[in-house]
Design a protein around this motif. Sequence first.
Motif, short mmCIF file in Angstrom:
data_model
loop_
_atom_site.label_atom_id
_atom_site.label_comp_id
_atom_site.label_asym_id
_atom_site.label_seq_id
_atom_site.Cartn_x
_atom_site.Cartn_y
_atom_site.Cartn_z
N ALA A 21 -10.17 38.59 40.22
CA ALA A 21 -11.63 38.77 40.20
C ALA A 21 -12.24 38.67 41.60
O ALA A 21 -13.28 39.26 41.86
N ASN A 22 -11.57 37.94 42.50
CA ASN A 22 -12.10 37.71 43.85
C ASN A 22 -11.30 38.45 44.92
O ASN A 22 -11.43 38.13 46.11
N ARG A 23 -10.54 39.43 44.50
CA ARG A 23 -9.66 40.14 45.44
C ARG A 23 -10.41 40.71 46.64
O ARG A 23 -10.04 40.48 47.78
N GLU A 24 -11.47 41.45 46.39
CA GLU A 24 -12.24 42.05 47.49
C GLU A 24 -12.97 40.99 48.30
O GLU A 24 -13.06 41.08 49.52
N PHE A 25 -13.50 39.97 47.62
CA PHE A 25 -14.22 38.90 48.30
C PHE A 25 -13.31 38.13 49.26
O PHE A 25 -13.71 37.79 50.38
N LEU A 26 -12.07 37.86 48.85
CA LEU A 26 -11.14 37.07 49.66
C LEU A 26 -10.37 37.90 50.69
O LEU A 26 -9.87 37.34 51.68
N ALA A 27 -10.28 39.21 50.49
CA ALA A 27 -9.45 40.07 51.35
C ALA A 27 -9.70 39.91 52.85
O ALA A 27 -8.75 39.85 53.63
N PRO A 28 -10.94 39.81 53.33
CA PRO A 28 -11.15 39.68 54.78
C PRO A 28 -10.67 38.35 55.36
O PRO A 28 -10.56 38.22 56.58
N TRP A 29 -10.39 37.35 54.51
CA TRP A 29 -10.06 36.00 54.98
C TRP A 29 -8.61 35.63 54.70
O TRP A 29 -8.20 34.52 55.04
N GLU A 30 -7.85 36.52 54.07
CA GLU A 30 -6.51 36.20 53.60
C GLU A 30 -5.48 37.15 54.19
O GLU A 30 -5.81 38.27 54.58
N PRO A 31 -4.20 36.75 54.18
CA PRO A 31 -3.14 37.71 54.52
C PRO A 31 -3.11 38.83 53.47
O PRO A 31 -3.61 38.66 52.36
N VAL A 32 -2.54 39.96 53.83
CA VAL A 32 -2.35 41.04 52.86
C VAL A 32 -1.37 40.52 51.80
O VAL A 32 -0.33 39.95 52.13
N ARG A 33 -1.72 40.69 50.55
CA ARG A 33 -0.92 40.17 49.44
C ARG A 33 -0.25 41.31 48.68
O ARG A 33 -0.82 42.39 48.53
N SER A 34 0.95 41.03 48.15
CA SER A 34 1.63 42.00 47.28
C SER A 34 0.91 42.04 45.94
O SER A 34 0.17 41.12 45.58
N GLU A 35 1.13 43.11 45.20
CA GLU A 35 0.50 43.24 43.87
C GLU A 35 0.92 42.10 42.95
O GLU A 35 0.14 41.64 42.12
N ASP A 36 2.15 41.61 43.10
CA ASP A 36 2.65 40.54 42.26
C ASP A 36 1.83 39.26 42.42
O ASP A 36 1.69 38.48 41.46
N TYR A 37 1.27 39.04 43.58
CA TYR A 37 0.47 37.84 43.86
C TYR A 37 -0.69 37.70 42.86
O TYR A 37 -1.08 36.59 42.52
N PHE A 38 -1.20 38.81 42.38
CA PHE A 38 -2.38 38.83 41.52
C PHE A 38 -2.04 38.73 40.02
O PHE A 38 -2.90 38.92 39.18
N THR A 39 -0.79 38.42 39.72
CA THR A 39 -0.34 38.26 38.33
C THR A 39 -0.06 36.80 38.04
O THR A 39 0.12 35.99 38.95
N ALA A 40 0.01 36.46 36.75
CA ALA A 40 0.35 35.09 36.36
C ALA A 40 1.74 34.71 36.86
O ALA A 40 1.95 33.59 37.34
N ASP A 41 2.70 35.65 36.78
CA ASP A 41 4.05 35.36 37.28
C ASP A 41 4.04 35.14 38.79
O ASP A 41 4.73 34.25 39.31
N GLY A 42 3.25 35.93 39.49
CA GLY A 42 3.15 35.77 40.94
C GLY A 42 2.53 34.43 41.31
O GLY A 42 2.99 33.74 42.22
N GLN A 43 1.49 34.04 40.60
CA GLN A 43 0.87 32.74 40.86
C GLN A 43 1.81 31.60 40.47
O GLN A 43 1.86 30.57 41.15
N ARG A 44 2.58 31.79 39.41
CA ARG A 44 3.55 30.77 39.01
C ARG A 44 4.58 30.58 40.12
O ARG A 44 4.94 29.45 40.46
N ALA A 45 5.02 31.67 40.74
CA ALA A 45 5.99 31.58 41.84
C ALA A 45 5.38 30.85 43.04
O ALA A 45 6.05 30.02 43.68
N VAL A 46 4.12 31.15 43.35
CA VAL A 46 3.42 30.47 44.45
C VAL A 46 3.34 28.97 44.16
O VAL A 46 3.64 28.13 45.02
N ILE A 47 2.94 28.63 42.94
CA ILE A 47 2.79 27.23 42.56
C ILE A 47 4.13 26.51 42.59
O ILE A 47 4.23 25.38 43.07
#
Length: 191
Positions: A21-47
């Motif tokens: 939901a905040n992808r565009e809002f956060l994009a200028p302040w964050e590294p470029v993220r893979s599509e997987d980052y925006f999924t539950a599985d991607g967030q589970r891997a980060v966590i």
Amino acid sequence: MNITRLVTLEDAPTLAELVRANREFLAPWEPVRSEDYFTADGQRAVIEADLEQYERGSKLPHVILDDSGGVSGRITLNGIVRGPFQSCSMGYWVSASHNGRGVATKAVCEIVRVAFEELGLHRVQAETLLHNVRSQRVLERNGFVRFGMAPEYLNIAGQWQDHLMYQLVKPASAASDVVNAESRPGACGWS
């Protein structure tokens, strides 16, 4: 009520929804993220990776909570170094809907208290993009002092970008000087 808590694997779906939901809002302040980052599985891997580093004592990954207890962002103490340094670097983000409401200021105050009082750290460092005035104000409200500029410090939004460097050193009398953030919004009492 605490405004932060340790991230859990159960937070993955909520965080995935929040970063989508905040992808565009956060994009200028964050590294470029893979599509997987925006999924539950991607967030589970980060966590999972964050919690492994937490178990080793090199990271403190928290979520930021809103007034109703819902997750509204992340705040993390990264690169915790012990020995004579006793320092870390702090990073955080808050959703667009909670931006400008003092949520980040309160979260920084709380995590700095944890760094100093519970972890026994001597110093917390934070970096901001040169044009991230809002984040600079959050740090300054919490007693952080700018101490320099690092050229091409981090790759943010696909470019190596300069960052202002801030730090907060634990005062000798920190335990007795802490001001309750709820009684004086934005005043952490560390300076």
